[in-house]
Every structure is written in structure tokens, then in C-alpha cells.
Design a protein around this motif. Structure first.
Motif, PDB file in Angstrom:
ATOM      1  N   LEU A  50       0.823  -1.207   0.000  1.00 44.36           N
ATOM      2  CA  LEU A  50       0.000   0.000   0.000  1.00 44.36           C
ATOM      3  C   LEU A  50       0.859   1.259   0.000  1.00 44.36           C
ATOM      4  N   ALA A  51       2.156   1.093   0.074  1.00 49.62           N
ATOM      5  CA  ALA A  51       3.085   2.220   0.011  1.00 49.62           C
ATOM      6  C   ALA A  51       3.636   2.356  -1.411  1.00 49.62           C
ATOM      7  N   TYR A  52       4.468   3.372  -1.635  1.00 47.77           N
ATOM      8  CA  TYR A  52       5.183   3.444  -2.902  1.00 47.77           C
ATOM      9  C   TYR A  52       5.994   2.166  -3.067  1.00 47.77           C
ATOM     10  N   GLY A  53       6.149   1.736  -4.306  1.00 49.83           N
ATOM     11  CA  GLY A  53       6.856   0.488  -4.559  1.00 49.83           C
ATOM     12  C   GLY A  53       8.198   0.688  -5.228  1.00 49.83           C
ATOM     13  N   ARG A  56      11.011  -1.097 -10.491  1.00 48.92           N
ATOM     14  CA  ARG A  56      10.806  -2.227 -11.405  1.00 48.92           C
ATOM     15  C   ARG A  56       9.473  -2.919 -11.176  1.00 48.92           C
ATOM     16  N   GLY A  57       8.887  -2.658 -10.015  1.00 50.31           N
ATOM     17  CA  GLY A  57       7.641  -3.330  -9.662  1.00 50.31           C
ATOM     18  C   GLY A  57       7.827  -4.193  -8.432  1.00 50.31           C
ATOM     19  N   ASN A  58       6.713  -4.541  -7.830  1.00 55.18           N
ATOM     20  CA  ASN A  58       6.653  -5.385  -6.634  1.00 55.18           C
ATOM     21  C   ASN A  58       7.572  -6.600  -6.771  1.00 55.18           C
ATOM     22  N   SER A  59       8.571  -6.713  -5.901  1.00 56.61           N
ATOM     23  CA  SER A  59       9.563  -7.795  -6.025  1.00 56.61           C
ATOM     24  C   SER A  59       8.943  -9.162  -5.748  1.00 56.61           C
ATOM     25  N   ASN A  60       7.995  -9.233  -4.797  1.00 56.77           N
ATOM     26  CA  ASN A  60       7.291 -10.505  -4.560  1.00 56.77           C
ATOM     27  C   ASN A  60       6.629 -10.981  -5.844  1.00 56.77           C
ATOM     28  N   PHE A  61       5.935 -10.053  -6.482  1.00 54.23           N
ATOM     29  CA  PHE A  61       5.197 -10.386  -7.695  1.00 54.23           C
ATOM     30  C   PHE A  61       6.132 -10.752  -8.834  1.00 54.23           C
ATOM     31  N   ARG A  62       7.224 -10.020  -9.004  1.00 55.69           N
ATOM     32  CA  ARG A  62       8.153 -10.332 -10.086  1.00 55.69           C
ATOM     33  C   ARG A  62       8.742 -11.734  -9.907  1.00 55.69           C
ATOM     34  N   ASN A 257       1.483  -0.004 -10.039  1.00 56.06           N
ATOM     35  CA  ASN A 257       0.518  -0.990  -9.554  1.00 56.06           C
ATOM     36  C   ASN A 257       1.021  -1.922  -8.447  1.00 56.06           C
ATOM     37  N   PRO A 258       1.638  -1.413  -7.388  1.00 61.98           N
ATOM     38  CA  PRO A 258       2.109  -2.322  -6.330  1.00 61.98           C
ATOM     39  C   PRO A 258       0.986  -3.093  -5.635  1.00 61.98           C
ATOM     40  N   PHE A 259      -0.179  -2.451  -5.448  1.00 63.67           N
ATOM     41  CA  PHE A 259      -1.286  -3.126  -4.758  1.00 63.67           C
ATOM     42  C   PHE A 259      -1.891  -4.211  -5.637  1.00 63.67           C
ATOM     43  N   THR A 260      -2.256  -3.854  -6.870  1.00 65.52           N
ATOM     44  CA  THR A 260      -2.817  -4.845  -7.786  1.00 65.52           C
ATOM     45  C   THR A 260      -1.850  -5.998  -8.003  1.00 65.52           C
ATOM     46  N   SER A 261      -0.559  -5.674  -8.098  1.00 68.35           N
ATOM     47  CA  SER A 261       0.451  -6.716  -8.290  1.00 68.35           C
ATOM     48  C   SER A 261       0.409  -7.746  -7.170  1.00 68.35           C
ATOM     49  N   GLU A 262       0.225  -7.278  -5.939  1.00 63.59           N
ATOM     50  CA  GLU A 262       0.227  -8.215  -4.814  1.00 63.59           C
ATOM     51  C   GLU A 262      -1.008  -9.111  -4.834  1.00 63.59           C
ATOM     52  N   ILE A 263      -2.133  -8.566  -5.270  1.00 56.99           N
ATOM     53  CA  ILE A 263      -3.331  -9.402  -5.403  1.00 56.99           C
ATOM     54  C   ILE A 263      -3.112 -10.470  -6.467  1.00 56.99           C
TER      55      ILE A 263
END
Length: 382
Positions: A50-53, A56-62, A257-263
Motif C-alpha cells: 500500500l506504500a510506494y513500490g 521495477r515493480g513489486n519484487s514478490n510479484f516479479r 501498480n504495487p497493490f494490484t500486483s500483490e493481489i
């Protein structure tokens, strides 16, 4: 006969069957799976997404996406080769911003995705076309064109092409990579339909060659999960990712899209994406069979098309001299519509083609659409 449909953000009569719509049916959008995935990621007790990411994008998601792509491609994909986007349209616009200047030449296929052509026009780029045949982009013509021009990049849709449905053969993929490596030409490969194969297995993703020539493979969840997510990815070299992630937009915005990426990270981790793609394959395979059978039944003999092996589209060819625009108003009066071929040509050629899509409607409505369309075309060509 009238079939009531809700057409999101499309101003049409409710009984209009628009066979040009290139998006999933509303009932194919996996709302229950998305709800479970949202609960899954929000219940972990860590709200970092929910914070700035990261740029490159959410590392968990990548990491999760890299594992998924590795399994699908059967070739290794490293998380450091991935950059998260807001979907392909945003990615294309971003590539134009970073890699072109107004007046630059870009190579496009003939035909090509009509909204990509609009993005290039917005950036005041000069498109030069390379023809497509049954094996995809004609690499011999590409090589010839490159003797006299120095384009900023080549835009190609290599797998289950939009609108032509053809797939670039393995031999031509290898030729394309060889040519572009020699010329140091950036390839932008739009691969959103790569996983939607129904009767064959496509050649390897273009992204697997990103270490040989400048190349960005674009992927998106719009066609394989839900377009409203506005989520996609670039698969490219670490060098290109460093350039993109160091841009002002990424540094200021903290990635996309850090939030959507985590979903969607949970969607993949819970196995929902793999199951959903298989569901889409099964549904679309059945739609193709019924829709193509009805088109063969109702269209005149001189109208030709090939049954698609993947993707969303059927590219219908009429005899030379026929302009599908001439009877489009008549089809609309009969509550059926399509996209004429000149939409997909930057030169406004290909008037004797039309693009049909089977992704939005169920079999019953597709059959009725084929009947309405066939009647108008038969009346106009008789």
C-alpha cells in the motif's frame, strides 16, 4: 431474435451484436478468485504494497511471475528481467516516450493492431509497414527495408496475431532475431495472446531471445485474467530495465501498480491463474468451433477465412475490389457490427478484410451474429 447484453463502455443498442469487441465475456471474469486472492494478500499482516513500490515493480510479484513464466515457456525467466506495467497500452506509450522522438520511423506489420497505430500517431512517429503472410512477419522484406531506413524499433505481434491470427514460425523468429541483432534494432513484441492456444503449441516467446538482440516482450493480464486490473509486464534485458526504471516517471511514482500486483501475486500463488487460463482455452475452443461452422454456413463461398489456432480473432478476406466499409452501415441496421480491415492498416488499405472476435459472446449469440452478418453480406455481394 434479440439477446440482451451489457456492453461495458460501448454505446450500442442492447441487442446489437458487435463482433469486433476484443475482451473477455463478463461472466468469464474471475471475480470469486479475485476476492479470495485479495483476502489472501490482505490477511498476511504486511501492508508494504500500500506504500510506494520499487521502480521495477513489486519484487514478490516479479519473483512469482518469473516462476510462472518459466513453467509456461519451459525456459528460465529471471525476476530481474521483468518490469511491471499498467498493461500493454501504457507500456507501448512508455516505450515511445523513452525510445523515440517525433518524426522517427517505426516498423509495423501490415496488418497491425489498430490502437497501437493510434499510440504511434500520438507520438508523431512515421510507420513503415512489413507485410504478414501465413507464417507471420515476412523477414525477407524486413531485411530489404533495413537497407534504406534506420527505424527506432519494430513492433510485432508474433503469436496469434491481432488481427490476422497467424503465428510467426520458429524459423522466422530466428531470422528476425538474427537480422535485428545485426542492425541493433529494438524489437517490441506484443505477446498478450501467447498462452491462449487451442489447437497447437506456439514457438518460444520472443522474450527468451532478449540476450541476443535489443528486445522487449510485452505481456498482459487483460486477456488471460481481467482487463480492469490494468496490469502487465515487460520481459527484457537488465540493461533495458535499468534505463526504463531510471526514468522520471518510475522514480517519481515508485513503480506501477504495487497493490494490484500483490493481489495477482496471490492469484498465481494459489493456482488460480493456471486454472483460469485452461478454462479460457476450453471455452474459446468451443466458441471457435461453433462460430466458424456458422460463418461457413452463412457467408458466401468467395469469402475466406482460416480457423484460428489461438488468440481472439478471425481475419476474413473478401475478393479484391470489395470494400467492407460499404456494407457496414447495413450490418449495423441489422444489429450486427465488425471492424473493417482498413482499421488495421496505417495506409488505410486492406479494405477487403474484416476482423471478427469470438471472446465476448457465448456460442448462441455468436451463431446469431454469424447469421445476421452472412445475410447482409450475401445480399450485398449477390
Amino acid at each position: 431474435m434479440k439477446f440482451k447484453q451489457t456492453l461495458p463502455q460501448i454505446d450500442l443498442p442492447l441487442d446489437m451484436i458487435h463482433l469486433g469487441i476484443g475482451q473477455p465475456s463478463n461472466y468469464l471474469l474471475p471475480s470469486k478468485e479475485m476476492e479470495k486472492a485479495a483476502d489472501h494478500c490482505l490477511s498476511k499482516g504486511n501492508n508494504f504494497f500500500l506504500a510506494y513500490g520499487e521502480e521495477r515493480g513489486n519484487s514478490n510479484f516479479r519473483g512469482t511471475l518469473a516462476e510462472f513464466l518459466t513453467a509456461q515457456y519451459q525456459k528460465p525467466v529471471d525476476p530481474d528481467q521483468l518490469l511491471i506495467t499498467n498493461g500493454n497500452s501504457q507500456a507501448l506509450d512508455f516505450i515511445c516516450t523513452l525510445f523515440t522522438c517525433p518524426g522517427d520511423t517505426v516498423l509495423v506489420e501490415e496488418p497491425s493492431y489498430f490502437l497501437a497505430l493510434k499510440i504511434f500517431a500520438d507520438h508523431k512517429l512515421n510507420p513503415v509497414s512489413i507485410p504478414v503472410d501465413d507464417n507471420g512477419l515476412m523477414t525477407d522484406v524486413l531485411e530489404e527495408r533495413l537497407e534504406t531506413i534506420n527505424p527506432a524499433f519494430l513492433y510485432t505481434i508474433p503469436t496469434y496475431h491481432n488481427p490476422a491470427s497467424v503465428t510467426l514460425s520458429l524459423k522466422r523468429r530466428q531470422e528476425l532475431i538474427r537480422i535485428c541483432a545485426q542492425k541493433n534494432l529494438l524489437v517490441v513484441a506484443d505477446e498478450v495472446y501467447h498462452f491462449l492456444n487451442y489447437s497447437d503449441d506456439p514457438p518460444p516467446s520472443m522474450g527468451t531471445w532478449n540476450n541476443i538482440c535489443p528486445l522487449i516482450s510485452l505481456g498482459s493480464f487483460s486477456k488471460i485474467l481481467a482487463p480492469g486490473l490494468r496490469l502487465g509486464w515487460m520481459h527484457t534485458s537488465e540493461e533495458v530495465i535499468k534505463k526504463i526504471s531510471g526514468s522520471g516517471l518510475m522514480v517519481s511514482g515508485g513503480g506501477l501498480n504495487p497493490f494490484t500486483s500483490e493481489i495477482v501475486n496471490s492469484v498465481i500463488s494459489l493456482g488460480f491463474l493456471k486454472t483460469h487460463i485452461q478454462r479460457l482455452r476450453n471455452v474459446y475452443r468451443q466458441r471457435i468451433e461453433i462460430f466458424c461452422d456458422q460463418l461457413k454456413k452463412y457467408l458466401p463461398d468467395q469469402v475466406m477465412f482460416k480457423v484460428p489456432k489461438g488468440g481472439y480473432f478471425i481475419w476474413v478476406k473478401f475478393l479484391d475490389g470489395v470494400d467492407t466499409n460499404t456494407f457496414r452501415k447495413e450490418t449495423q441496421k441489422q444489429n450486427v457490427d465488425f471492424y473493417p480491415g482498413n482499421f488495421f492498416s496505417h495506409q488505410k488499405e486492406l479494405k477487403n478484410y474484416m476482423r471478427l472476435c469470438f471472446s465476448f459472446y457465448d456460442e448462441k449469440i455468436l451463431a446469431e451474429g454469424a447469421r445476421r452478418l452472412g445475410k447482409v453480406i450475401s445480399d450485398n455481394l449477390s
